[in-house]
Design a protein around this motif. Sequence first.
Motif, PDB file in Angstrom:
ATOM      1  N   LEU A 172       2.974   1.490  -9.409  1.00 38.73           N
ATOM      2  CA  LEU A 172       3.624   2.877  -9.674  1.00 38.73           C
ATOM      3  C   LEU A 172       2.532   3.450  -9.093  1.00 38.73           C
ATOM      4  N   VAL A 173       1.330   3.405 -10.304  1.00 38.03           N
ATOM      5  CA  VAL A 173       0.131   4.210  -9.267  1.00 38.03           C
ATOM      6  C   VAL A 173      -1.035   2.922  -9.633  1.00 38.03           C
ATOM      7  N   PHE A 174      -2.026   3.308  -8.385  1.00 38.02           N
ATOM      8  CA  PHE A 174      -2.768   2.154  -7.853  1.00 38.02           C
ATOM      9  C   PHE A 174      -4.406   3.070  -7.204  1.00 38.02           C
ATOM     10  N   LEU A 175      -5.491   2.322  -7.922  1.00 35.35           N
ATOM     11  CA  LEU A 175      -6.557   2.162  -8.199  1.00 35.35           C
ATOM     12  C   LEU A 175      -7.519   2.311  -6.434  1.00 35.35           C
ATOM     13  N   ASP A 176      -7.676   2.935  -5.480  1.00 34.47           N
ATOM     14  CA  ASP A 176      -7.691   2.649  -3.937  1.00 34.47           C
ATOM     15  C   ASP A 176      -9.620   1.876  -4.466  1.00 34.47           C
ATOM     16  N   LYS A 177     -10.025   1.301  -2.410  1.00 33.45           N
ATOM     17  CA  LYS A 177     -10.830   0.823  -2.422  1.00 33.45           C
ATOM     18  C   LYS A 177     -12.304   1.880  -2.677  1.00 33.45           C
ATOM     19  N   ASP A 178     -11.853   3.491  -2.937  1.00 39.24           N
ATOM     20  CA  ASP A 178     -12.482   4.354  -3.347  1.00 39.24           C
ATOM     21  C   ASP A 178     -12.642   4.681  -4.623  1.00 39.24           C
ATOM     22  N   LEU A 179     -11.770   4.151  -5.313  1.00 37.16           N
ATOM     23  CA  LEU A 179     -11.935   4.115  -6.825  1.00 37.16           C
ATOM     24  C   LEU A 179     -11.255   5.066  -7.382  1.00 37.16           C
ATOM     25  N   THR A 180     -10.500   5.919  -5.995  1.00 38.71           N
ATOM     26  CA  THR A 180      -9.926   6.903  -7.234  1.00 38.71           C
ATOM     27  C   THR A 180      -7.777   6.181  -7.380  1.00 38.71           C
ATOM     28  N   LEU A 181      -7.878   7.271  -8.261  1.00 44.21           N
ATOM     29  CA  LEU A 181      -6.424   6.857  -8.484  1.00 44.21           C
ATOM     30  C   LEU A 181      -5.393   7.718  -7.157  1.00 44.21           C
ATOM     31  N   LYS A 182      -4.606   6.487  -6.580  1.00 42.49           N
ATOM     32  CA  LYS A 182      -3.153   7.805  -5.866  1.00 42.49           C
ATOM     33  C   LYS A 182      -2.333   6.689  -6.366  1.00 42.49           C
ATOM     34  N   PRO A 183      -0.771   7.620  -5.797  1.00 39.50           N
ATOM     35  CA  PRO A 183       0.344   7.153  -5.562  1.00 39.50           C
ATOM     36  C   PRO A 183       0.791   5.741  -5.711  1.00 39.50           C
ATOM     37  N   GLY A 184       1.430   4.912  -6.057  1.00 40.21           N
ATOM     38  CA  GLY A 184       1.611   3.799  -4.994  1.00 40.21           C
ATOM     39  C   GLY A 184       2.988   3.545  -5.271  1.00 40.21           C
ATOM     40  N   LEU A 185       4.446   3.242  -5.291  1.00 42.03           N
ATOM     41  CA  LEU A 185       5.390   2.744  -5.364  1.00 42.03           C
ATOM     42  C   LEU A 185       6.298   4.564  -6.549  1.00 42.03           C
ATOM     43  N   ALA A 186       5.431   5.336  -6.825  1.00 39.77           N
ATOM     44  CA  ALA A 186       5.007   6.588  -6.927  1.00 39.77           C
ATOM     45  C   ALA A 186       4.865   7.579  -6.051  1.00 39.77           C
ATOM     46  N   GLU A 187       5.454   8.172  -5.181  1.00 41.57           N
ATOM     47  CA  GLU A 187       5.299   9.027  -4.039  1.00 41.57           C
ATOM     48  C   GLU A 187       3.902   9.836  -5.017  1.00 41.57           C
ATOM     49  N   SER A 188       4.563  10.862  -6.174  1.00 43.80           N
ATOM     50  CA  SER A 188       3.399  11.504  -6.526  1.00 43.80           C
ATOM     51  C   SER A 188       3.450  11.197  -8.265  1.00 43.80           C
ATOM     52  N   TYR A 189       3.082  11.648  -9.298  1.00 43.71           N
ATOM     53  CA  TYR A 189       2.994  11.631 -10.535  1.00 43.71           C
ATOM     54  C   TYR A 189       2.445  13.313 -11.023  1.00 43.71           C
ATOM     55  N   GLU A 190       2.474  13.496 -12.128  1.00 40.43           N
ATOM     56  CA  GLU A 190       2.245  14.771 -12.553  1.00 40.43           C
ATOM     57  C   GLU A 190       2.524  15.006 -13.994  1.00 40.43           C
ATOM     58  N   GLN A 191       1.885  15.586 -14.364  1.00 42.96           N
ATOM     59  CA  GLN A 191       1.786  15.694 -15.661  1.00 42.96           C
ATOM     60  C   GLN A 191       2.315  17.392 -16.356  1.00 42.96           C
ATOM     61  N   ILE A 192       3.874  17.448 -16.419  1.00 44.65           N
ATOM     62  CA  ILE A 192       4.434  18.434 -15.999  1.00 44.65           C
ATOM     63  C   ILE A 192       4.823  19.385 -17.626  1.00 44.65           C
ATOM     64  N   GLU A 193       3.528  18.564 -18.689  1.00 45.35           N
ATOM     65  CA  GLU A 193       3.805  19.053 -19.890  1.00 45.35           C
ATOM     66  C   GLU A 193       2.530  18.816 -20.503  1.00 45.35           C
ATOM     67  N   ASP A 194       2.389  18.706 -21.847  1.00 47.16           N
ATOM     68  CA  ASP A 194       1.604  18.269 -22.254  1.00 47.16           C
ATOM     69  C   ASP A 194       1.759  16.481 -22.693  1.00 47.16           C
TER      70      ASP A 194
END
Length: 525
Positions: A72-94
């Motif tokens: 769903l989320v993947f680590l790119d070659k810059d070692l930054t987390l990016k959306p994968g199968l999920a086009e976005s992810y957000e912490q909408i509550e704690d």
Amino acid sequence: MKKLVMISFIVALITLVACSEQSNESEGNIATEQTSGGDLVVDLSSAPVSLDPHAANDGNSLYVMSAIYDTLVFLDKDLTLKPGLAESYEQIEDTVWQLKLRQGIEFHDGTPFNAEVVKVNFDRIFDEDVASPVGFLFDMVTNVEVIDEYTVHIETEFPFVALPAHLAHPAGHMISKEAIEADYEAMENGEPPFAYVNENPIGTGYFKYESSIPGEAVTLTKNEDYWDVKANVDKVTFKVVPEDLTRIAELQTKEADIIYPVNPNDIKQLEDTDGTAVQQSDSSNLTYIGFNLEVEPFTDKRVRHAITMAIDKEELIDGIVDGVALPAQGFLAPTVYGYSDDLTPLTYDVEEAKRLLAEAGYADGFQATILTTDLRSNINIAEYAQAQLAPLGIDLSIQIAEQGAYLDATAQGNHELFVGSWGTVTLDADYGLYGMFHSSNIGAPGNRSFIQNDEVDALLEAARKEMDEATRLELYKEVQQLLVDEAPLVPVYHSILLAGLRDNVEGYFQYPSSFLFLRDVELKE
């Protein structure tokens, strides 16, 4: 042409959540010219334990599975987390994360990827009848709710800022719903969990499963319908070649295009051979000598301290890996968020080691067995420990096992000392420490030293719940120092990843976790 490539990684994972709401524009949905083609051959040291993401957490399994499945989320070659199968992810509550899923993606069997698939995958991980060994990665998740066809909410027991990093772990690979249902049907007919998916691995990845010869090879073919940037080569075959020198010979004779791992002692041989080179990459790995804390005399901390202080890490690194490693003072590599260089380690001191053994009642030493895989560098470490401990009166026998037998033995506690390694795949201290040292993860999940320490548990639990960055880092520093003092294992070194490549191989990348990223590999004429 000879070249030695050092890829240096600077990791600052605290920026990852800040990036969580972006869409994956830099990596995905970009048309690229496919110019390479050809069949790629990769030699590995051991066979995958399983091709079911919920069944295995060993390196060789993950190397192969990472080409078959997506997360769903993947680590790119810059070692930054990016959306994968999920086009976005957000912490909408704690304690609630919302994931919006990409639409129009199909599994290799032609079935759709959607929110229901995500829920089915997590339900299987949590199923006690399945008993997934990677379930600990998501043990903070209390519920996965389907909001609509392409929206899911993941609820956690407590605020957990590292969840996106855990979703990027191969344990979060998405399996076809139909394959999971077929696996359950096989279980009802008497088959063990994971058997069907292992033989029929169906993901959404840039390669898809073609065939395998158990213990010998796995062959994948290019997924021409891949939703993101397609692979360059037409086919990849992962061959099982346990012997280091045989892997080298196959690279030199063009039977293999990539080999992993390369023993540090063999770097010069490959660098001196026309047409081959060695790529070096920083790792998130720890190589260590572990104790089984449920077996005497390793129940006594003084004995563990004595053995730790009898191991000269600098000499070991120079002698066994030709200096191609970083001495480990603690348990996290510098590439991992939460790493601290402000620890007080147990230093090399043979006389103090002898004093501690005598104080513990072992002035004349004792007999013990150290278990290792058949990897040459691990055997060398066991032999070095054997020689270093002999002056203390410790008569160490060496037991060598193939990877599967080794994993079974250390998971079940059928060992005394052992040579082990752990890669912090998520590049976050929670995975690097919680998996290895929390009492809930004894055995196969990662705690193979069988340490059960209430203070360690409490600090690890507090750190994973903490949302303030400075406080979280301080908690990880505190637990690392406590673990140094408890000494459930001897941290030996953080390895440099060494892969052998033919000179016509371009685009190869290896993550600090040691995972091979083969999508961009090209075979030039």
